[in-house]
Structures are given as C-alpha cells and as structure tokens.
Design a protein around this motif. Structure first.
Motif, PDB file in Angstrom:
ATOM      1  N   VAL A  60      -9.173  -8.481   6.841  1.00 51.41           N
ATOM      2  CA  VAL A  60      -9.231  -9.587   5.889  1.00 51.41           C
ATOM      3  C   VAL A  60      -8.334  -9.102   4.607  1.00 51.41           C
ATOM      4  CG1 VAL A  60     -10.211 -11.041   4.348  1.00 51.41           C
ATOM      5  CG2 VAL A  60     -11.036 -10.861   6.538  1.00 51.41           C
ATOM      6  N   ALA A  61      -8.584  -7.631   4.194  1.00 54.24           N
ATOM      7  CA  ALA A  61      -7.911  -7.382   2.958  1.00 54.24           C
ATOM      8  C   ALA A  61      -6.507  -7.079   3.208  1.00 54.24           C
ATOM      9  CB  ALA A  61      -8.574  -6.003   2.530  1.00 54.24           C
ATOM     10  N   THR A  62      -5.831  -6.557   4.416  1.00 50.63           N
ATOM     11  CA  THR A  62      -4.666  -6.353   4.788  1.00 50.63           C
ATOM     12  C   THR A  62      -3.784  -7.854   5.006  1.00 50.63           C
ATOM     13  OG1 THR A  62      -4.956  -6.208   7.121  1.00 50.63           O
ATOM     14  CG2 THR A  62      -5.052  -4.125   5.606  1.00 50.63           C
ATOM     15  N   PHE A  63      -4.364  -8.755   5.550  1.00 49.38           N
ATOM     16  CA  PHE A  63      -3.736 -10.127   5.569  1.00 49.38           C
ATOM     17  C   PHE A  63      -3.121 -10.752   4.476  1.00 49.38           C
ATOM     18  CE2 PHE A  63      -3.601 -14.664   6.349  1.00 49.38           C
ATOM     19  CZ  PHE A  63      -3.176 -14.537   7.636  1.00 49.38           C
ATOM     20  N   TYR A  64      -4.098 -10.451   3.327  1.00 47.35           N
ATOM     21  CA  TYR A  64      -3.480 -11.066   2.087  1.00 47.35           C
ATOM     22  C   TYR A  64      -2.597 -10.476   1.140  1.00 47.35           C
ATOM     23  CZ  TYR A  64      -6.710 -14.729   3.329  1.00 47.35           C
ATOM     24  OH  TYR A  64      -7.078 -15.864   4.161  1.00 47.35           O
ATOM     25  N   ASP A  65      -1.730 -10.912   0.461  1.00 44.71           N
ATOM     26  CA  ASP A  65      -0.718 -10.260  -0.370  1.00 44.71           C
ATOM     27  C   ASP A  65      -1.187  -9.749  -1.819  1.00 44.71           C
ATOM     28  OD1 ASP A  65       1.486 -10.152   1.428  1.00 44.71           O
ATOM     29  OD2 ASP A  65       2.487 -12.222   0.420  1.00 44.71           O
ATOM     30  N   ARG A  66      -2.457 -10.713  -2.071  1.00 42.02           N
ATOM     31  CA  ARG A  66      -2.752  -9.984  -3.350  1.00 42.02           C
ATOM     32  C   ARG A  66      -4.065  -9.207  -3.221  1.00 42.02           C
ATOM     33  NH1 ARG A  66      -1.111 -13.717  -7.647  1.00 42.02           N
ATOM     34  NH2 ARG A  66       1.044 -14.160  -6.904  1.00 42.02           N
ATOM     35  N   VAL A  67      -4.409  -8.807  -2.069  1.00 46.47           N
ATOM     36  CA  VAL A  67      -5.634  -7.751  -1.856  1.00 46.47           C
ATOM     37  C   VAL A  67      -4.880  -6.485  -1.666  1.00 46.47           C
ATOM     38  CG1 VAL A  67      -7.398  -7.188  -0.864  1.00 46.47           C
ATOM     39  CG2 VAL A  67      -7.124  -9.525  -1.280  1.00 46.47           C
TER      40      VAL A  67
ATOM     41  N   LEU B 180     -12.369  -2.077  16.184  1.00 41.67           N
ATOM     42  CA  LEU B 180     -11.194  -2.460  16.591  1.00 41.67           C
ATOM     43  C   LEU B 180     -10.765  -3.596  15.588  1.00 41.67           C
ATOM     44  CD1 LEU B 180      -9.762  -1.668  19.832  1.00 41.67           C
ATOM     45  CD2 LEU B 180      -9.562  -0.283  17.844  1.00 41.67           C
ATOM     46  N   THR B 181      -9.700  -3.801  14.909  1.00 37.19           N
ATOM     47  CA  THR B 181      -9.327  -5.049  14.344  1.00 37.19           C
ATOM     48  C   THR B 181      -7.802  -5.269  14.275  1.00 37.19           C
ATOM     49  OG1 THR B 181      -9.459  -4.075  12.260  1.00 37.19           O
ATOM     50  CG2 THR B 181     -11.384  -5.707  12.781  1.00 37.19           C
ATOM     51  N   MET B 182      -7.318  -6.235  14.014  1.00 36.63           N
ATOM     52  CA  MET B 182      -5.974  -6.638  13.877  1.00 36.63           C
ATOM     53  C   MET B 182      -5.772  -6.513  12.497  1.00 36.63           C
ATOM     54  SD  MET B 182      -3.129  -7.309  15.653  1.00 36.63           S
ATOM     55  CE  MET B 182      -3.484  -8.338  17.037  1.00 36.63           C
ATOM     56  N   GLN B 183      -4.718  -5.976  11.864  1.00 39.87           N
ATOM     57  CA  GLN B 183      -4.628  -5.763  10.382  1.00 39.87           C
ATOM     58  C   GLN B 183      -3.152  -6.424  10.197  1.00 39.87           C
ATOM     59  OE1 GLN B 183      -5.571  -2.071   8.621  1.00 39.87           O
ATOM     60  NE2 GLN B 183      -7.660  -2.305   9.145  1.00 39.87           N
ATOM     61  N   GLU B 184      -2.826  -6.657   8.836  1.00 42.87           N
ATOM     62  CA  GLU B 184      -1.534  -7.375   8.525  1.00 42.87           C
ATOM     63  C   GLU B 184      -1.529  -8.766   8.998  1.00 42.87           C
ATOM     64  OE1 GLU B 184       0.080  -5.832   6.055  1.00 42.87           O
ATOM     65  OE2 GLU B 184      -0.806  -3.836   6.092  1.00 42.87           O
ATOM     66  N   ARG B 185      -0.295  -9.195   8.965  1.00 44.51           N
ATOM     67  CA  ARG B 185       0.014 -10.635   9.797  1.00 44.51           C
ATOM     68  C   ARG B 185       1.429 -10.555  10.019  1.00 44.51           C
ATOM     69  NH1 ARG B 185       2.154 -12.864   4.877  1.00 44.51           N
ATOM     70  NH2 ARG B 185       0.870 -12.017   3.244  1.00 44.51           N
ATOM     71  N   GLY B 186       1.488 -11.667  10.907  1.00 44.98           N
ATOM     72  CA  GLY B 186       3.135 -11.835  11.590  1.00 44.98           C
ATOM     73  C   GLY B 186       3.481 -10.553  12.312  1.00 44.98           C
ATOM     74  N   VAL B 187       4.628 -10.308  11.960  1.00 44.91           N
ATOM     75  CA  VAL B 187       5.443  -9.311  12.800  1.00 44.91           C
ATOM     76  C   VAL B 187       4.640  -7.874  12.527  1.00 44.91           C
ATOM     77  CG1 VAL B 187       7.253  -8.879  10.970  1.00 44.91           C
ATOM     78  CG2 VAL B 187       7.554  -8.713  13.313  1.00 44.91           C
TER      79      VAL B 187
END
Lengths: 167, 772
Positions: A60-67, B180-187
C-alpha cells in the motif's frame, strides 16, 4: 512511531471505514508524521496496529506518491503538471524549481542540503488558479510563476521545521 | 492441466449453452473457461488458477464474445448461463485476445532463448497460438536488476513478470505466509517481499510451478536443462508418508528437478509440494551416498562389486546356525518387503521379519474406522487434528486445512502439546503429553454435534496413548459421517503393515540370542528409536547384511553393505498414510555400484538356492498381490498413474504387534519426539535446503526453562531409562510445560537414543552440561 501510538490515532477514526483494509492508508500517513517518511519499523508498527502483514502494508505504501519509504526533504513541494497548469506555464515553474534545487528535470528529487524535495503531482484540483503548487499537505496555492515559486522555496528553507510531517 | 478446474459433465444441474456454434452443457456455476476446456476449446489464461482461489480477472487474457453482453467478457469469471451464446473464435474475440497479448508482451523481454521457462512456457505457447505475432511498441522496455534472489532457492526476473498475481495469491491465500506482494503501480509494479527480505518459507517452490512466464525460476535448476533435453517421469515423493504425486525431470541419467504434476492428484497433494519434496532430491547424491559394496571380514574391510557382495551376503546369512532376522526400514517398498517375506518362507526359512516403526496393535481399532483421502478435508465443516504438528511432519496436509478454513469456512481445532504451524487459523486445545484421552473425550462431544467432521490423528502420539486411541476410534465410529485421516510417521509404514509385518519381536529375539544373522533393508536400527538397545543387541558376533542407499551407523558396522538405488532411481510401490498404493518410478540411473533393492533380494534368493518365480518388480508385486489380503489384486496396471486406495485393515489386523506395557513414571519431564521433515536427515543432505538446516535442540517452554534454570545458550544432558543425549536448549512459546521436545530423524539421532524401540511414553531427567 509505535504500534500503540498508531492504534490510539486510529481508534476514533475506525468507524469511518467500512472495510478495515482502508485503515492502512491513514495509519501510514500518521506513522509518517514522525520523520516525514517511513522506516521498516514504522511499517511493521502499522502492520501490528492494523492486523495486516508487513508486506501488504508496504505494498500500500509504495502504491501512493505521498507515502514515502525513502528519506525525503524537510518540505515536499508538489508541482502540478496536469493540463490546466501546463497551459499556464507549469513546465517553466517545474524547471525553475528543479534548477534552483539542483535536481533531475525528469524525476525531481531532494536538494543536496536535504531541505526541499521537488516532485510532480497530477491535477490538484486548483485549475482556476493554475499553475499551482502544494507544499506537504497544506492548502494548494497559486497561481505561481517561476519567480514566485523560487521565492516560495526560499521562504520554506528559512522557516522552522514542522512539528509533524503531514504529507 | 492444472490450469483449468475439473468439470463433471455427468453431474445433475447441467446448463446447456452454445459454444462456437455447438450445443454443449456444463454444471450450473461452472466458469466459462473450464466449461470450454471440458468441451475441447482452449480459452487462453494466465492469472486463472482454480487451485489458488476464485478468479481475479487480472490478466484479461480469456476474453470471449458472449451474445447480448456488452464488450468482451473474461471467461474465467463468467459462469455459464442457460442458452448463452459464446464465441471464442469470432473476429471480435480473436482481436481482443491478440490485443491483450500485445499489451502483455509490450514490456516482456524476448529473451526466451536464455530463459529457463522457454519451451515449457504458457506465455510462449499462447503467444504462438493466440497472439497476432506483431507489436506496435517501439519504446524502450522497462528494466529491473536481474536476477533477483527472491530466496536462496528462487530467482526472480522481474521484467518477465506479467503481473498475473498468481504467486502473490499463492503466498497470501494458499500458503498464507503473507510474504509476497505487488509493490509500486503501473509499469513499475513488481513482485517482492517486505523490505525485500528473502522469501523463506515451507511451501515457496509452488510459485515456480504456478508462474505462467519465466519470472520465477528455481535456482538449483537455473540453466541446467532445456525442455527438449529432458524427460519427465511421474513418480511419488518418498520423503514423508503423505505420498505426494511428483514429476521427476531427468537429464543425462540424473534427476535435475522435481515438480508438482501438471495433472495433479486431487485426492493427495492437489499439485502442491513442500520445499523438501521439491528440492530434497538434491541430497540424494552427495558424499554419504554408497556407491560401492563393502565386505568386512577377518581380513579387514574391502570394497567390491555387487556380485561378490551378494555372494558374501549369502555366506553370512546361510552360515547362521540360527534363524535370520530381516528388518525393513520405513522406505522399504512393498515389493522389497514382499520378496523379503518370500525369502523368510523359503530360502531363509524360519526368518523373523519386522519393520522399523510403531507397533500397530494400539491403533488397530482406530485404523479400522471410516477413512478419508485428503480432499475430504475440503468438504468438512469441522477439522480436528489430534496430536502432532502436521505442517512439519506431513506438510502438504497443512495447505488443505488452510483451504478448508479460508475458502470453506470450516472450523479447525488442534489438540496436543504444541500449537504448531496452524496456530494462526486453528483453535488450539492444549493437552499435555500423556493427557490426550481427556481432550479426545471433549472432541467426541463436538464431533457428535457436527455434520461432516474429519479427524486427523498422529500415529506416534496416539500409539503412545492407547486409551486416547481407543476413545478416538469410538468417537469416529459413533457418528456415521465422521472420517479419519492418519498422520503417519513412516513413509511406507502402511505398506509394510498391509503385508502383515509387525514392528515388534525382532529386537527381542536378537536380545534373547535366538537369531544368527540380520538382514536390513533400507533400515538403520542404530539410528532408530531404541538405538541404544539395538546397538547392545548387535554388539555380539551377529553378522549384519545391510541394503542401504547412504552410509549410516548400521552400514558403518555391517559385515556386508550392498548399495541399493534410492526411490528416485528404482521401481517400487509405496502405500501412503491414507492407504493409497502409488508407484515410484525410475528417474535417475543411480550410482553404477548400486542395484534396485528388489533386485538384490531376488539375487539373494537365487544364491540361497530358492529363487523366487519372478525377475521384475512388477512381477514381484503381482505375486504379492495374489498372496496378501492387505494388497489383494494390486498390480502396476491397477495403480495406474494416480494410485489406488487399499482396503482398510480389519480391527484385529496385527493385533499382537504391541510392545510391552510401559508406564511413563513421574520423574523428570515428558519427552515429546517430534517429526520435522525440514529438519530431518534427508533435508540436511540437500544443499538446496540449506536455509532450513538447523542443529537439533532440546526445545522447552519459557516456564520449563525457568524451572530448569537454563537459557537458550546452555547445553543440557537428557537422560532416560533407555539412553542419554546432549543438546543445546531452545526456548519456544506455547509448548507444554514440563516437557522436552526433541526432533526425530536428525543426524545425531538424539531423540532416538532416549526412546525405547516401541517408542512408548518416556520421561527424561535434565542436567545442565555447559553454560555459556
């Protein structure tokens, strides 16, 4: 930030979220207020406080730009680069700030003295006052020109550090 | 293929629909992909994997046209409906599939020639079959550092990943290790663990099998072979009594890889393997492997060939003036046991045959109650585990129990002296060692109030508490719907019992001086429970002929050592703990100086002057199938590729196979001899499993450690009436107090030294040997 502090912060807000997974985001933003970014220990504390695995919390943390999961500047300056702002000179504002802070034009970054981070933002919803800038989680401001933006970071650099890093 | 779920076209509730212009049917609720596959139409998929869980529609590969529905539909998440009109090969559907493949391949490197998956890659196959063969993408592809070591056994080539989430879902929903997880997003999306920690857990290898591209590959198999260099042989894992169906990958006469079967055995392992089953083959060679026969006589020790060794063994066995003892180890196959019994009836007339294992009598009544295969766990509403820690001793059962809880909402109760690996999903009912009977009585009441209970019970722990076994047998048979599953201790224990071979009698005869020689088949009594007594009984001048794969305490002292092939190298039959007879097949060629165990025994028959009437393993089994009621009619043909379930033993089967009654006494602490395939001898031989290697320890609860005044830096000496052992202390929460937990099957055989041969309840005295 400890798990207990995070729990204490979440408790009065718990009812706002129908899905308990949604608590992870406010927990992360709160955990970040201590340093301005999250350490491994912070994310483990969020995991403990919310009951999800540390790897899920990090996803979740890495998904968002402001975290932030890496150290960033004392103040984070987000420059809107969406269409309305671009039409009103956001590119020039962006490049002026990148040049002033000595960071990469493509990705932005943190100044050498660690005081200012410049990053791109997508539409901040301030199109009527484009080109706009948001400092940390403060109210968005604009319209900005390259000169006013440079003056803004000078002000920020001179100001005392915030007590809490809300971003 | 495991990719698609099984569809029962004969079930009632069939729904008729049109598929590519044909009228076909499938049970209501069947997903369109599975229904199509059942009717010979392949809809391409990547993320869909019914064994992992419900469809997620992440990859968008399975687009089909359904008349009346807007746009294209994902066939993996669209159930069949009456009279729906489905087209998988219309221009619109084909255009959709080609478009998705073009997007998936946009960032996928075209490094197939150097990719381990190349040649057996679903992405490659489906690009050929369903792709448009062109790309409009001219920009630079994304790059990641490579290969990343996701763990000591798994390499991750991130840029090959198509973000199908199969591995993440396996980790989160099947193994439930949450890593295991998926990190970041998009490409930038990438598969990773928390902070990039190593993905070390017990079932991790399965993510290699489910990965539809070359993103996750096995480090020990990296760059070892190409799919056109290898042959795959279906076999059965011989490392624990579950009997998981495996596939052996062979190249140049060696096993290079073990994987789950592409066509899983849903009654056993459902296509999953534990990491020991997957990489344990790595320890089959190594420095302790016996490659040449050894003969020890008055002239000392000499290495020799098989013919000479069999001749020397014949002399040793025939020279005995008294009857011979034949001891079968837990991994002796049904064929080997049957030939040994035939020798005992002819060439070695009067021989006493026994197995290294747990006496059968205390468990006879329980074994006679209605039994289930592992798939029954999924249909249960209450799953109870009585004794043991199946996640470590019979690992793959853990995944079924997790599935029962997470996907089917079953209630899981574990009863025993330690919460074990299921603690996060089970209600643990604590029962101190020796106090299972009361807990079983409580369980009986719960079983009575439940519709479909399944009880898994630990062979070793219930054999040590016959009263609890009796009570459990009653509880299981009281409710007609209850099924039981034995958590067996010995790999082929059920097979040896089916031939009527007892665990008792041989050592007693040896101690009484009634036996003139001992023949061991894959048995190491000097490392087995009661090993002190075995060592004493073998002290004299009883010649020992040992058939073994690896050097051990018995082969170190035997008169004649004959190397035999391992269960990766020879034909054989193993009977799993749930009574399934399954075929082990020849994978590797094995050392030149070793022969199949059954062949050595047949050769012994010839040398001893009473040749059996067969020359092959299959004929030996067929002959045995005609002779022993427990395996009546069993042949290789009857077993086929998935095995057959043997009839349950009668309640009086092996009724005399009991050790002397033993009272545990009350001095000292209870000894709990635990089983842990990850910490066992086979795993410790495998370099690929180095992450699991840990020294044996005397494990105690914090309260017991405090009472003994020890910390985990100390070494203690444990003393029982049967022997002694020194071990470092380890302190673990949640264990029974006033008990010491020691793992069986470790290299130093410490637990075995403390136990009597029939296992029985043991209490040990503890003294501090060294403090740090």
């Amino acid at each position: 930030m400890t798990a207990d502090q995070i729990r204490e912060y979440l408790e009065p807000r718990r009812h706002e979220f129908a899905d308990p997974r949604s608590l992870v985001l406010p927990a992360l933003k709160f955990a970040q207020t201590g340093r301005g970014y999250l350490t491994r220990e912070d994310m483990e504390a969020v995991a403990e406080a919310t009951g999800y695995s540390a790897s899920y919390v990090e996803s979740v943390a890495t998904f968002y730009d402001r975290v932030y999961t890496e150290p960033v500047g004392t103040r984070v300056v987000s420059v809107c680069v969406s269409m309305s702002c671009q039409l009103r000179g956001a590119d020039q504002v962006w490049e002026a700030l990148c040049d002033k802070e000595g960071v990469d034009h493509h990705h932005g970054g943190t100044s050498a003295d660690g005081r200012i981070t410049v990053q791109e933002a997508q539409c901040l919803g301030y199109c009527d006052r484009a080109a706009c800038i948001q400092v940390d989680a403060e109210e968005t401001q604009g319209p900005h020109t390259p000169d006013s933006a440079r003056a803004l970071v000078d002000e920020l650099r001179a100001a005392p550090d915030p007590d809490e890093y809300w971003r | 293929m495991a990719d698609y779920a099984r569809v029962d076209l004969d079930a009632e509730n069939q729904v008729t629909f049109e598929l590519n212009g044909r009228q076909v049917s499938a049970p209501a609720g069947t997903m369109l992909v599975d229904a199509c596959y059942a009717h010979g139409v392949e809809v391409p998929i990547f993320c869909y994997e019914p064994r992992i869980g419900p469809p997620v529609g992440a990859c968008r590969m399975c687009l089909v046209e359904v008349e009346g529905m807007r746009g294209l539909q994902t066939a993996c998440s669209t159930p069949v409906r009456p009279d729906m009109v489905v087209r998988t090969d219309s221009p619109a559907a084909k255009d959709g599939q080609e478009g998705v493949l073009e997007i998936l391949l946009m960032n996928h490197p075209l490094d197939c020639p150097v990719c381990d998956k190349g040649g057996e890659c679903p992405l490659q196959d489906r690009s050929f079959k369903f792709g448009g063969g062109k790309s409009r993408f001219f920009e630079g592809k994304r790059h990641f550092p490579k290969p990343l070591e996701l763990s000591s056994r798994i390499a991750l080539d991130q840029e090959r990943c198509i973000s199908c989430f199969r591995c993440v879902r396996f980790s989160q929903e099947v193994a439930q290790d949450g890593q295991l997880t998926m990190q970041e997003r998009g490409v930038q999306s990438q598969i990773t663990t928390f902070s990039g920690d190593a993905y070390e857990d017990r079932f991790t290898g399965n993510i290699i099998d489910v990965c539809p591209v070359g993103a996750l590959t096995s480090i020990p198999y990296r760059f070892v072979a190409r799919p056109w260099d290898i042959t795959n042989t279906p076999s059965v894992c011989g490392l624990c009594p579950v009997g998981c169906n495996t596939e052996l990958t062979l190249r140049d006469g060696d096993v290079k890889r073990v994987t789950g079967r592409p066509d899983p055995n849903y009654e056993v392992e459902e296509g999953w393997l534990c990491d020991v089953g997957r990489w344990g083959f790595d320890g089959d060679g190594g420095i302790t492997r016996l490659t040449r026969a050894i003969v020890r006589d008055a002239n000392g020790e000499r290495h020799t060939d098989l013919t000479d060794a069999v001749a020397a063994a014949t002399v040793a066995l025939r020279g005995a003036s008294k009857p011979v003892g034949v001891l079968l180890g837990a991994t002796a196959t049904v064929e080997e046991a049957a030939i040994a019994l035939e020798l005992a009836g002819g060439a070695l007339a009067g021989a006493r045959v026994a197995r290294l294992g747990i006496p059968a009598a205390p468990l006879a009544a329980l074994r006679a109650t209605p039994r289930a295969q592992l798939d029954e766990i999924e249909r249960a509403d209450l799953v109870a585990v009585v004794g043991g820690d199946p996640g470590l001793a019979q690992p793959i059962t853990e995944l079924r129990m997790r599935k029962a809880v997470l996907r089917n909402g079953a209630r899981l109760v574990t009863i025993g002296s330690r919460p074990g690996t299921l603690a996060d999903v089970a209600t643990h009912v604590h029962a101190a060692p020796g106090a299972l009977t009361a807990a079983v009585a409580e369980l009986a009441a719960q079983i009575g109030a439940t519709g479909r209970p399944v009880v898994l019970w630990d062979e070793a722990e219930l054999a040590a508490e016959p009263a609890a076994a009796e009570a459990l047998a009653e509880a299981v048979s009281a409710n007609g719907a209850t099924r039981q599953i034995e958590l067996g201790a010995d790999v082929n224990g059920a097979g040896l019992r089916a031939l009527g071979i007892p665990a008792t009698g041989l050592l007693e005869a040896l101690e009484a001086g009634e036996l003139g020689a001992l023949l061991t088949v894959r048995a190491d009594p000097r490392s087995a429970p009661g090993r002190v007594a075995w060592e004493a009984a073998l002290e004299g001048d009883v010649p020992v002929v040992a058939l073994a794969t690896h050097a051990d305490r018995t082969t170190d002292a035997a008169t004649v050592v004959i190397p035999v092939q391992s269960l990766l190298e020879q034909e054989g039959t193993l009977v799993s703990m749930t009574g399934r007879a399954q075929r082990v097949r020849r994978g590797a060629e094995g050392p030149a100086g070793a022969a199949p165990g059954w062949e050595v025994l047949i050769a012994l028959g010839h040398h001893l002057g009473a040749p059996p009437a067969y020359r092959t393993a299959s004929a030996a089994l067929a002959a045995a199938g005609g002779r022993y009621a427990g395996i009546e009619g069993l042949t290789y043909d009857a077993m086929g590729v998935g095995g057959v379930e043997l009839p349950r033993p009668a309640a009086d089967h092996l009724a005399a196979d009991a050790g002397p009654a033993r009272a545990a006494g009350s001095d000292g602490l209870a000894l709990v001899a635990t089983r842990d395939v990850y910490g066992g001898r086979e795993a410790s031989r495998a370099p690929a499993l180095a992450a699991f290697h840990a020294p044996a320890a005397a494990t105690v609860s914090p309260a017991t450690a405090a009472a003994l005044d020890v910390t985990d830096a100390d070494t203690v000496t444990l003393t029982s009436p049967y022997g002694a052992a020194s071990l470092p202390v380890r302190i673990v929460d949640g264990l029974s107090d006033d008990a010491v937990f020691v793992t069986l099957g470790t290299a130093d055989a410490a637990a075995e030294a403390l136990m009597p041969p029939d296992r029985g309840p043991v209490r040990v005295g503890v003294s501090v040997e060294a403090r740090r």
